[in-house]
Scaffold this active site. Structure first.
Site, mmCIF file in Angstrom:
data_model
loop_
_atom_site.group_PDB
_atom_site.id
_atom_site.type_symbol
_atom_site.label_atom_id
_atom_site.label_comp_id
_atom_site.label_asym_id
_atom_site.label_seq_id
_atom_site.Cartn_x
_atom_site.Cartn_y
_atom_site.Cartn_z
ATOM 1 N N ASN A 66 0.819 -1.167 -0.243
ATOM 2 C CA ASN A 66 -0.064 -0.032 0.055
ATOM 3 C C ASN A 66 0.843 1.114 0.093
ATOM 4 O O ASN A 66 0.188 2.154 -0.348
ATOM 5 C CB ASN A 66 -0.967 -0.081 1.199
ATOM 6 C CG ASN A 66 -2.049 -0.876 0.879
ATOM 7 O OD1 ASN A 66 -2.288 -1.263 0.001
ATOM 8 N ND2 ASN A 66 -2.889 -1.068 1.887
ATOM 9 N N ARG A 83 -7.628 -1.287 -8.056
ATOM 10 C CA ARG A 83 -8.127 -0.042 -7.393
ATOM 11 C C ARG A 83 -6.971 1.026 -7.371
ATOM 12 O O ARG A 83 -7.409 2.068 -7.576
ATOM 13 C CB ARG A 83 -8.820 -0.409 -5.926
ATOM 14 C CG ARG A 83 -9.454 0.951 -5.523
ATOM 15 C CD ARG A 83 -10.192 0.949 -4.120
ATOM 16 N NE ARG A 83 -10.514 2.032 -3.702
ATOM 17 C CZ ARG A 83 -11.587 2.763 -3.765
ATOM 18 N NH1 ARG A 83 -12.275 2.506 -4.795
ATOM 19 N NH2 ARG A 83 -11.659 3.836 -3.110
ATOM 20 N N CYS A 114 -10.365 -5.386 -4.948
ATOM 21 C CA CYS A 114 -10.881 -6.633 -4.008
ATOM 22 C C CYS A 114 -12.457 -6.094 -3.737
ATOM 23 O O CYS A 114 -12.963 -5.095 -3.641
ATOM 24 C CB CYS A 114 -10.340 -6.760 -2.739
ATOM 25 S SG CYS A 114 -8.794 -7.788 -2.820
ATOM 26 N N ARG A 128 -16.674 0.908 -2.421
ATOM 27 C CA ARG A 128 -15.599 1.732 -2.648
ATOM 28 C C ARG A 128 -15.894 2.876 -3.620
ATOM 29 O O ARG A 128 -14.886 2.452 -4.807
ATOM 30 C CB ARG A 128 -14.346 0.483 -2.851
ATOM 31 C CG ARG A 128 -14.258 -0.579 -1.959
ATOM 32 C CD ARG A 128 -13.203 -1.296 -2.014
ATOM 33 N NE ARG A 128 -11.803 -0.550 -1.273
ATOM 34 C CZ ARG A 128 -10.647 -0.990 -1.691
ATOM 35 N NH1 ARG A 128 -10.478 -2.366 -2.202
ATOM 36 N NH2 ARG A 128 -9.477 -0.567 -1.022
ATOM 37 N N PRO A 129 -16.576 3.892 -3.396
ATOM 38 C CA PRO A 129 -16.687 4.863 -4.484
ATOM 39 C C PRO A 129 -15.390 5.485 -4.521
ATOM 40 O O PRO A 129 -14.409 5.561 -3.624
ATOM 41 C CB PRO A 129 -17.805 5.557 -3.879
ATOM 42 C CG PRO A 129 -17.873 5.278 -2.325
ATOM 43 C CD PRO A 129 -17.378 3.731 -2.198
ATOM 44 N N ILE A 130 -15.499 6.689 -5.374
ATOM 45 C CA ILE A 130 -14.304 7.719 -5.449
ATOM 46 C C ILE A 130 -14.619 8.995 -5.396
ATOM 47 O O ILE A 130 -14.025 10.003 -5.692
ATOM 48 C CB ILE A 130 -13.191 7.161 -6.728
ATOM 49 C CG1 ILE A 130 -14.185 7.255 -7.995
ATOM 50 C CG2 ILE A 130 -12.314 6.104 -6.687
ATOM 51 C CD1 ILE A 130 -13.158 7.502 -9.252
ATOM 52 N N ASP A 131 -15.589 9.115 -4.638
ATOM 53 C CA ASP A 131 -16.391 10.626 -4.739
ATOM 54 C C ASP A 131 -15.292 11.529 -4.034
ATOM 55 O O ASP A 131 -15.391 12.761 -4.336
ATOM 56 C CB ASP A 131 -17.776 10.425 -4.254
ATOM 57 C CG ASP A 131 -17.757 9.946 -2.928
ATOM 58 O OD1 ASP A 131 -17.251 8.722 -2.591
ATOM 59 O OD2 ASP A 131 -18.301 10.469 -1.976
ATOM 60 N N ASP A 141 -7.654 -4.104 7.438
ATOM 61 C CA ASP A 141 -6.608 -4.977 6.501
ATOM 62 C C ASP A 141 -6.177 -6.262 7.520
ATOM 63 O O ASP A 141 -5.754 -7.232 6.900
ATOM 64 C CB ASP A 141 -5.413 -4.273 5.720
ATOM 65 C CG ASP A 141 -5.999 -3.531 4.737
ATOM 66 O OD1 ASP A 141 -7.213 -3.569 4.510
ATOM 67 O OD2 ASP A 141 -5.182 -3.016 3.849
#
Ligand code: UD1
Length: 420
Positions: free
Chosen positions: A24, A93, A117, A122-125, A306
């Site tokens: 990450n 992603r 995943c 999991r929006p990206i707003d 996680d």
């Protein structure tokens, strides 16, 4: 041809296992390399399929990618602004991290919505509204995001909610903006500090990463350089939980104590023996793990989502009942059904999992539903009685490097098997 793990559980594990560089942290750093003029060399590149997939996208941008084992060299001399299509973003992603750097470099970018995943919507707003607040024009059409940043200006961004990815994206988008950009209500994850360290080493001026407010002073360009990414705190945490369950002086190399403090406290309270030697921890399993009673996942410095599936395996054989609350992702209990097949006693109600510790788990045929769920199932298989088959290894390969080979060296009976 599908690949599965076949694990014969119940062995004590001893010897050394090394934690790879953080997935990450590496992914945004690779995206941030788009900002550099020249060459960037990485000395400790892990063999995660996510890293490979990000490199494939960099190649589409005409970045030269040379890899030899852990060594990776990127050359951005002939970089081109290309549309990033669905077949590339679907697997990853983290592909969304490219939006900020491309806007910074070319003032325009088009990218398909990201995949990844299946742990929630999991929006990206949050990413997009932050870009808009700095003057980026965005059109969302037919599954693509078209951005124009010709009028983008340094300024203030107040995130409506804490997001790791959005903090990283916007940080990268502001590197070349004239003046100071200030980001409020940012995520404080160690990976954000690592991205800032990378950008600063390449000539950027980013201050405050790791705290609540980040300031970016615009610079004209970034130069190349050599970088090593810090070890993966989630992989380290996975190994620590494994050691707590079946370690016999299992030595984990590359544990940053400050990034796993909460887990280390819980394991110590569970009577696990943990010896510290700088970045190495030697852990031996506790005979009786008391149930933690209540644990919830929250942004750093709280317990990471996680590590929730791996931690649930620990609780599934603890003495007593615990409640685990998942606050980050709504679909992050997909491993529960698989653990129940292995004899765990877990009941899910909305975002709560009620875990009643059982004496032992037993082997079963199970499937990984995402990366960390897969890691949890590997731990479960290693402590279970008898044989466990784990399907969907491609999820595990996204963020663990040849896990079976490393575990074999500790004495585990685990095989990767191809089946028709
Ligand atoms: C990153 C990590 C992931 C980790 C997660 C939370 C990477 C590559 N991935 O994911 O492993 O599980 O942080 O620690 O670093 N959200 C929105 N709108 C947005 C963005 C996020 O509603 O625009 C929501 C998400 O659905 C989630 C929460 O905000 O509920 C936090 O997500 P975020 O911190 O953005 O996670 P990622 O960056 O995707």
């Amino acid at each position: 041809m599908e690949e599965t793990y076949i694990i014969n559980g119940g062995r004590k594990l001893s010897g050394e296992i090394e934690v790879e560089a953080s997935k990450n942290a590496f992914l945004p750093v690779l995206a941030g390399s788009v900002l550099v003029d020249g060459e960037v060399e990485f000395l400790n590149t892990p063999e995660f399929s996510d890293i490979q997939n990000m490199c494939e996208i960099l190649k589409v941008l005409n970045i030269k990618v040379n890899r030899s084992g852990k060594y990776l060299k990127l050359n951005t001399e002939s970089i081109k602004n290309e549309k990033i299509t669905h077949d590339l973003t679907n697997k990853l992603r983290a592909s969304i991290f490219l939006l900020g750097p491309l806007l910074s470099k070319f003032k325009e970018a088009s990218i398909s919505y990201p995949g990844g995943c299946n742990i929630g919507t999991r929006p990206i707003d949050i990413h997009l509204s932050a870009f808009r607040s700095l003057g980026v024009k965005i059109v969302e059409k037919h599954g693509y995001i078209y951005c124009n940043a010709h009028n983008m200006k340094a300024g203030k961004v107040v995130f409506s909610s804490v997001s790791v990815g959005a903090t990283e994206s916007v940080m990268m988008s502001a590197i070349f903006l004239k003046g100071k950009t200030t980001l409020y209500n940012v995520a404080r994850e160690p990976e954000i500090r690592e991205l800032a360290r990378f950008l600063n080493e390449m000539g950027a001026v980013v201050r405050g990463a790791g705290g609540d407010i980040i300031e970016i002073e615009g610079v004209k360009k970034l130069h190349g350089g050599t970088f090593s990414v810090f070890p993966d705190r989630i992989v380290a945490g996975t190994h620590l939980i494994l050691g707590a369950l079946c370690g016999r002086k299992m030595e984990i190399k590359g544990v940053r104590k400050e990034d796993n403090q909460l887990l280390l406290n819980i394991l110590r309270e569970s009577a696990c023996e943990i010896e510290e030697k700088n970045d190495r921890m030697v852990i031996s399993a506790s005979e009786h793990i008391p149930a933690c009673r209540f644990l919830e996942t929250l942004p750093y410095p709280n317990f990471p989502t996680d590590l929730q599936p791996q931690f649930m395996v620990l609780e599934s054989v603890a003495n007593g009942t615990s409640v685990i609350k998942e606050n980050l992702f709504e679909n992050r209990f997909n491993h529960v059904m698989e653990l129940v097949k292995m004899g765990a006693d877990i009941f899910v109600k909305d975002r709560l999992a009620i875990v009643k510790g059982v004496e032992r788990l037993y082997g079963a045929d199970v499937s990984a539903s995402d990366l960390r769920a897969g890691a949890g199932l590997v731990i479960a298989g290693l402590i279970a009685d008898g044989y466990t088959t784990i399907h969907n290894l491609h999820y595990i390969d996204r963020g663990y490097e040849r896990l079976e080979e490393k575990l074999k060296l500790l004495g585990a009976d685990i095989k990767r098997v191809k089946i028709e």
